[in-house]
Design an enzyme around this catalytic site. Structure first.
Site, PDB file in Angstrom:
ATOM      1  N   ASP A   1     -25.687  24.734 -20.112  1.00 10.06           N
ATOM      2  CA  ASP A   1     -25.359  23.326 -19.716  1.00 10.06           C
ATOM      3  C   ASP A   1     -26.191  23.006 -18.636  1.00 10.06           C
ATOM      4  OD1 ASP A   1     -24.311  20.956 -18.792  1.00 10.06           O
ATOM      5  OD2 ASP A   1     -22.125  21.663 -19.315  1.00 10.06           O
TER       6      ASP A   1
ATOM      7  N   ARG B   1     -26.780  19.951 -17.493  1.00 11.77           N
ATOM      8  CA  ARG B   1     -26.494  18.498 -17.001  1.00 11.77           C
ATOM      9  C   ARG B   1     -26.240  18.434 -15.368  1.00 11.77           C
ATOM     10  NH1 ARG B   1     -21.757  17.309 -20.944  1.00 11.77           N
ATOM     11  NH2 ARG B   1     -21.233  19.560 -20.489  1.00 11.77           N
TER      12      ARG B   1
END
Length: 425
Positions: A337, A339
């Site tokens: 991930d 982000r």
């Protein structure tokens, strides 16, 4: 865990003409650079740097200085594996001897930082290596080059630093790493920070968004205001769909229903059943519409949990061959991930949100939005439908990414749409 110092202390030390140590990411060089402001360079500081580092002294500069001084790339096609932007080496034209002594290099460093200097003040090649920093600093590239320029600028000085990698005193021929750097910092009274801390500080204390446009958007869930934002350093556009009054004469910005939705072309637009993104977006719009007040923030640049559309399609290929959604990213050499929610937090603050009920089943999203003057008073589960195509994906998010997804173990592929389960990409 290694004890670190505050960014505030590091900035104060840079302003006072002291050196600091900055560590980069473990997945990058995982090394510590000795850094000070170029305009504060002295023979003593340069001699200290030469004694405890590799001796390959570099002077990071912002792009405007490089352009003014005609500092061209060292090689036409940069092949450095970390993208360090080396320019042609230089010496001060006047006031030095051979250029290699600590005194000579300090003179060249100060001249590079002098806002009145011109290209003809330098000879090429030389004994000091200027580096060109990315515009936007560590927010664009998390390297020591950008960290040095950011620290100098934050200290109110010219955007020019001096850097070199600290060598190990225990393992001859190697660079010093975290634990040894802490000991070294304490022995010499130096602040020790990480580039990650510098990134976090800048995201929290600087504004990196610009509100560009606002328009009425009628949807099947009712009418929203679409407010467009640009991210100054990332060349990415975002949009907030706002219902009702968030802050103003009749609203205080508290208790706002908020969904921060990561862009997903395949799910949101094409209706892909490999993920739960499209149904989540639709459900969030419906819930905010029913509430009569809230925000659905659509974050661009988050495709595939931040790895981008092409990489996401490559990850799908690996998933079709047996990998799960997490392992596929890792096999591509990408994080599970990638982000970051700092820009999203700044947009919410700009909209007037102070406290929110966050529509998500992803606990990490809550953590990512904390610390920006926002208060999350409740996490509201966001229901979506599981299907035969996305059930393994949902289970992987639950088991490996910690998403709060209840009831998935009761799913049976023979049942077309078995019910509603929460999920958050």
């Amino acid at each position: 865990m290694t004890r670190l110092d505050s960014v505030e202390r590091a900035v104060a030390d840079i302003a006072a003409g002291k050196a600091v140590i900055v560590i980069d990411d473990e997945d990058r060089e995982n090394e510590g650079d000795l850094i000070f402001a170029a305009e504060k360079a002295t023979p003593e500081m340069v001699a200290f740097m030469v004694r405890y580092t590799s001796g390959y002294l570099c002077v990071p500069l912002d792009g405007a200085i490089c352009d003014r001084l005609g500092l061209l790339p060292m090689y036409a096609v940069n092949q450095d594996k970390h993208g360090t932007a080396y320019t042609v080496t230089v010496d001060a034209r006047n006031g030095i001897g051979t250029g290699i002594s600590a005194s000579d290099r300090a003179t060249t460093m100060r001249l590079l930082a002098d806002p009145t200097s011109v290209a003809d003040d330098f000879t090429r090649p030389g004994h000091v290596v200027p580096l060109r920093a990315k515009d936007g600093g560590v927010l664009r590239r998390p390297g020591h080059t950008e960290a040095a320029v950011d620290l100098a600028r934050m200290a109110g000085l010219q955007p020019a630093g001096a850097i070199c990698e600290i060598v190990s005193q225990k393992d001859e021929g190697s660079m010093a790493h975290t634990d040894e750097l802490r000991v070294f910092a304490d022995e010499h009274g130096l602040a020790l920070i990480t580039i990650a801390d510098l990134i976090e500080w800048r995201r929290k204390h600087e504004k990196h968004i610009e509100r560009v446009a606002e328009a009425r958007i009628p949807t099947r869930h009712g009418e929203f205001r679409a407010i467009g934002y640009t991210s100054i350093y990332e060349d990415v556009e975002h949009v907030a769909l706002v219902r009702g009054e968030i802050a103003g004469p009749n609203a205080d910005g508290d208790d706002v229903l908020v969904r921060v939705h990561s862009e997903c072309l395949t799910g949101d637009v094409f209706g892909s059943r490999r993920c739960d993104c499209g149904p989540q977006l639709d459900a969030a719009l419906a819930m905010v519409a029913r509430e009569g007040r809230g925000v659905v923030l659509y974050m661009r640049g988050h495709e595939g949990r931040g790895i981008g559309l092409m990489h996401k399609l490559q990850a799908y290929q690996l998933q079709d061959a047996g990998a799960d959604t997490v392992d596929a990213n890792l096999k591509l050499g990408l994080p599970a991930d990638a982000r970051d929610y700092g820009i999203g937090a700044q947009i919410l603050v700009d909209l007037g949100v102070r406290s929110m009920r966050l529509l998500t089943n992803n606990p990490a999203k809550r953590v990512g939005l904390d610390g920006y003057g926002l208060h999350i008073i409740e996490r509201v589960p966001l229901p979506v439908r599981a299907n035969a195509e996305n059930i393994r994906y949902l289970m992987t998010k639950r088991d490996k990414l910690g998403h709060d997804l209840a009831g998935l173990d009761d799913f049976h592929e023979s049942v077309h749409l078995p019910g509603e389960f929460g999920g958050a990409l």
